[in-house]
Design an enzyme around this catalytic site. Structure first.
Site, short mmCIF file in Angstrom:
data_model
loop_
_atom_site.label_atom_id
_atom_site.label_comp_id
_atom_site.label_asym_id
_atom_site.label_seq_id
_atom_site.Cartn_x
_atom_site.Cartn_y
_atom_site.Cartn_z
N TYR A 1 0.87 -1.17 0.00
CA TYR A 1 0.00 0.00 0.00
C TYR A 1 0.91 1.22 0.00
O TYR A 1 2.04 1.16 -0.48
CB TYR A 1 -0.93 -0.08 1.23
CG TYR A 1 -2.11 0.84 1.24
CD1 TYR A 1 -2.93 1.00 0.13
CD2 TYR A 1 -2.44 1.55 2.40
CE1 TYR A 1 -4.03 1.84 0.16
CE2 TYR A 1 -3.54 2.39 2.44
CZ TYR A 1 -4.32 2.54 1.32
OH TYR A 1 -5.42 3.38 1.34
N ARG B 1 -6.96 10.13 -10.89
CA ARG B 1 -6.10 10.90 -9.98
C ARG B 1 -5.64 9.95 -8.88
O ARG B 1 -6.25 9.85 -7.83
CB ARG B 1 -6.86 12.08 -9.37
CG ARG B 1 -5.98 13.01 -8.54
CD ARG B 1 -6.77 13.72 -7.48
NE ARG B 1 -7.54 12.81 -6.64
CZ ARG B 1 -7.02 12.10 -5.63
NH1 ARG B 1 -5.73 12.16 -5.37
NH2 ARG B 1 -7.80 11.32 -4.93
N LYS C 1 -6.26 -2.13 -2.29
CA LYS C 1 -7.38 -1.89 -1.38
C LYS C 1 -8.14 -3.18 -1.10
O LYS C 1 -8.49 -3.48 0.05
CB LYS C 1 -8.32 -0.85 -1.98
CG LYS C 1 -7.73 0.54 -2.14
CD LYS C 1 -7.93 1.37 -0.91
CE LYS C 1 -7.44 2.80 -1.12
NZ LYS C 1 -7.68 3.67 0.04
N GLU D 1 -12.66 4.65 -6.16
CA GLU D 1 -11.31 4.99 -5.70
C GLU D 1 -10.55 5.78 -6.76
O GLU D 1 -10.49 5.38 -7.93
CB GLU D 1 -10.54 3.70 -5.37
CG GLU D 1 -9.16 3.92 -4.79
CD GLU D 1 -9.17 4.54 -3.41
OE1 GLU D 1 -8.22 5.26 -3.09
OE2 GLU D 1 -10.13 4.28 -2.65
N ASP D 2 -9.96 6.88 -6.36
CA ASP D 2 -9.03 7.66 -7.18
C ASP D 2 -9.61 8.10 -8.52
O ASP D 2 -8.92 8.06 -9.55
CB ASP D 2 -7.73 6.88 -7.37
CG ASP D 2 -6.87 6.91 -6.11
OD1 ASP D 2 -7.18 7.71 -5.21
OD2 ASP D 2 -5.91 6.14 -6.02
N ASP E 1 -13.88 6.35 -1.07
CA ASP E 1 -12.89 6.38 0.01
C ASP E 1 -12.16 7.71 0.06
O ASP E 1 -11.82 8.21 1.13
CB ASP E 1 -11.90 5.23 -0.15
CG ASP E 1 -10.95 5.12 1.03
OD1 ASP E 1 -11.42 5.20 2.17
OD2 ASP E 1 -9.74 4.96 0.80
N ASP E 2 -11.89 8.30 -1.10
CA ASP E 2 -11.16 9.57 -1.14
C ASP E 2 -11.94 10.69 -0.46
O ASP E 2 -11.35 11.59 0.13
CB ASP E 2 -10.85 9.97 -2.58
CG ASP E 2 -10.06 8.89 -3.30
OD1 ASP E 2 -8.97 8.55 -2.83
OD2 ASP E 2 -10.55 8.39 -4.32
N ASN F 1 0.26 11.44 -0.27
CA ASN F 1 1.04 10.26 -0.59
C ASN F 1 1.52 10.37 -2.04
O ASN F 1 0.89 11.04 -2.85
CB ASN F 1 0.18 8.99 -0.45
CG ASN F 1 -0.08 8.64 0.99
OD1 ASN F 1 0.84 8.52 1.78
ND2 ASN F 1 -1.35 8.48 1.34
N ASN G 1 -4.12 6.94 8.11
CA ASN G 1 -4.27 6.07 6.95
C ASN G 1 -5.71 5.58 6.86
O ASN G 1 -6.27 5.08 7.85
CB ASN G 1 -3.31 4.88 7.10
CG ASN G 1 -3.12 4.13 5.80
OD1 ASN G 1 -4.08 3.84 5.10
ND2 ASN G 1 -1.88 3.82 5.47
#
Length: 597
Positions: free
Chosen positions: A124, A177, A195, A267-268, A290-291, A430, A474
């Protein structure tokens, strides 16, 4: 082409030859050939390696394929640990641990669960950033589904190709992203795989219920488009109505294939898309971002612990967010909800929160303000310099989610410490080289008074003889448990209030000893037990608010959740047997066998 001209792959031949030798029929009537259960040892889901007992090896017809010694789970873990530590760098460690996940699934998840602090930085953040950057170099196995823009009209057909047919959750990205790396296209699959692995290792969600997905709609990353090892579609990123229709078809196909309460983790995605899709799908699907929401719950939990340490109420603090992307806005909106729950009006709560983006402090005069950020714009003169903004606003908490390394300079940190006795710094970006400041810088430039946390791990810092343990903010502390709770309760949808409950659970899980050492979060090694607590919290909320498709509601929610979890212990590879009585021989007049003809 005739069959005689086809040449089978050498790798396949190497597997089939020993199998053929073992299956050959002997003419000797005294020979007893046990057909080998080859699937048991080549499929990582069932393979136990040296933990197969001698009896299991003999009965499965695979005796002799291992040395005669046997190992229990703990001994296998020791061997994995030695191999893991022997690798000199994190990329090599990732390659080894990824190989283990393919050939020995249960051992992989057990190793990750028991040694989370050591393994998490490898699979991760921060190593996953390096893996995603060079994903084509590391690609070996079909660990998820790639659904491209060219699959429009056939997405359901692609979903049905997945090896498991009882999927309960999926993590999907379009690579728009990724972390602080920007547009990574199909390489974004690496984050979905990482994930999903934590769903099982930390929360105990059975791996055959999980599906990583990458929606490949191209990329605008010229470096990737020119990379001969890039695995995705070499086209410019598709946008607009065509892109949104594609995502909508995926959402519909997902629930049509796997069920209406399938947990869909976004995600992302790029910030505008992430917020747009969350608004569109949150109350019509069991959908989670999640973001935005995971980061929001994690960030709010840390702020609740700042409140515990400083003895100052959140409503009496000022908050400065560097960044106005999905992570910053997710935390800001979660904080806004928390402040309103304490009696502040929307306007009063928003007045406590300031945003600082690439153009400076977000004010009413700022250009191109995102709709979600507009509520935080202030009627004041613009400030272009972050250090000047800190000096002017005197924030209690400075939070960074920008992906801009070293943004929190010495001047910024010293200015923050000048106005606050216990300033708090959240450097959340990150990977590590993109974090706003290091732990050492934060402690040194605030005279050791800072309450510091970061998105990537940092080692302990000693300042003036006192040892500080930086906390890691995290999302792995919350998202596995959120998934566990939603899956177990078969959630219809997930309202914002459930994430406030998650934040409170996370904050309360941080011990006084951790807080005294300067840590605002539980240790990462506690992520496994914390996932169960979060899962039970989510389940309980869904049951109490009529958002579950489980009827009747279980009396003991914790026990109900635990019964669904994947067991990280070895079980017998043989089917169960049980005794039957000896039946007496037939004694009737018709019992004597007679010729049929």
């Amino acid at each position: 082409m005739t069959f005689s001209k086809l040449r089978p792959l050498p790798r396949l031949v190497s597997h089939l030859r020993p199998l053929g030798r073992m299956l050959q029929v002997h003419n000797d009537a005294s020979s007893h050939v046990v057909r080998p259960d080859w699937h048991t040892i080549t499929d990582g889901r069932w393979n136990k390696g040296l933990s197969f007992t001698i009896e299991e090896r003999q009965r499965l017809g695979v005796h002799g394929l291992w040395p005669c010694s046997t190992r229990n789970m703990e001994e296998q873990l020791y061997a994995v640990g030695i191999n893991f530590q022997a690798r000199k760098d994190n990329i090599s460690k990732f390659t080894y641990i990824n190989s283990l996940s393919q050939r020995h699934q249960r051992l992989f998840y057990r190793f990750l669960r028991d040694y989370t602090e050591a393994v998490l930085p490898v699979i991760y953040t921060p190593t996953v950033g390096e893996i995603i950057t060079s994903f084509g170099l590391h690609f070996k196995y079909p660990d998820g589904l790639y659904i491209t823009i060219f699959d429009r009209g056939h997405i359901r057909d692609v979903l049905t190709n997945w090896k498991a047919k009882h999927v309960r959750a999926m993590c999907v990205t379009d690579g728009g992203r990724v972390l602080g790396l920007g547009d990574m296209g199909a390489n974004g699959m690496g984050i979905s795989i990482g994930k999903i692995a934590l769903y099982t290792a930390l929360a105990g969600v059975p791996p055959d219920q999980l599906l990583p997905v990458c929606l490949d709609v191209g990329t605008d990353n010229e470096e990737l488009l020119g990379d001969p090892l890039y695995v995705g579609a070499r086209i410019k990123r598709v946008r607009g109505a065509e892109y949104e229709d594609f995502v909508n078809e995926f959402m519909e196909a997902a629930v049509d294939t796997f069920g209406t309460d399938t947990f869909i983790h976004h995600e992302d995605f790029a910030t505008p898309d992430a917020i747009k899709f969350l608004k569109k799908y949150q109350y019509s699907y069991c959908c989670f971002n999640d973001d935005v929401q995971g980061t929001g719950a994690t960030g709010l939990a840390g702020m609740l612990n700042v409140e515990r340490v400083t003895k100052r109420k959140l409503q009496d603090m000022v908050f400065l967010f560097a960044g106005a992307g999905s992570a910053a806005l997710g935390i800001a909106n979660m904080l806004l909800t928390a402040l309103k729950s304490r009696g502040l009006t929307s306007e009063e709560a928003a007045s406590k929160i300031y945003l600082f983006d690439q153009n400076g402090l977000v004010t009413c005069a700022s250009d191109k303000i995102e709709a979600q950020a507009r509520k935080f714009a202030k009627p004041m003169d613009p400030i272009k310099d972050l250090a000047a903004a800190v000096d002017h606003l005197k924030p209690s908490i400075l939070l960074g989610a920008t992906g801009v390394g070293s943004l929190f300079s010495e001047q910024v940190l010293r200015s923050l410490a000048k106005h606050q006795e216990r300033p708090a710094v959240f450097a959340l970006s990150n990977p590590t080289n993109r974090t706003e400041c290091t732990a050492e810088q934060a402690y040194n430039f605030t005279e050791g008074r800072v309450l510091f946390c970061s998105g990537s791990p940092f080692p302990p810092v000693v300042f003036n003889g006192k040892r500080f343990t930086p906390a890691q903010a995290n999302n792995c502390l919350v998202f596995p448990g959120i998934a566990l709770g939603a899956i177990c309760a078969r959630a219809r949808f997930l309202p914002d209030d459930v994430y406030s409950e998650v934040a409170v659970t996370l904050a309360k899980s941080t011990s006084e000893e951790r807080l005294a050492a300067g840590s605002l979060y539980p240790a990462i090694k506690e992520a496994h037990s914390l996932a169960l607590d979060v899962g039970v919290t989510v389940c309980q909320y869904l049951f109490e608010n009529g958002l579950s498709n489980i009827y009747p509601v279980p009396k003991d929610v914790c026990e109900f959740v635990q019964k669904t979890q994947y067991r990280l212990v070895y079980e017998s590879a043989l089917p169960p047997t049980w005794p039957y009585p000896d039946f007496p021989a037939c004694q009737g007049k018709d019992c004597k066998a007679k010729p049929l003809l």
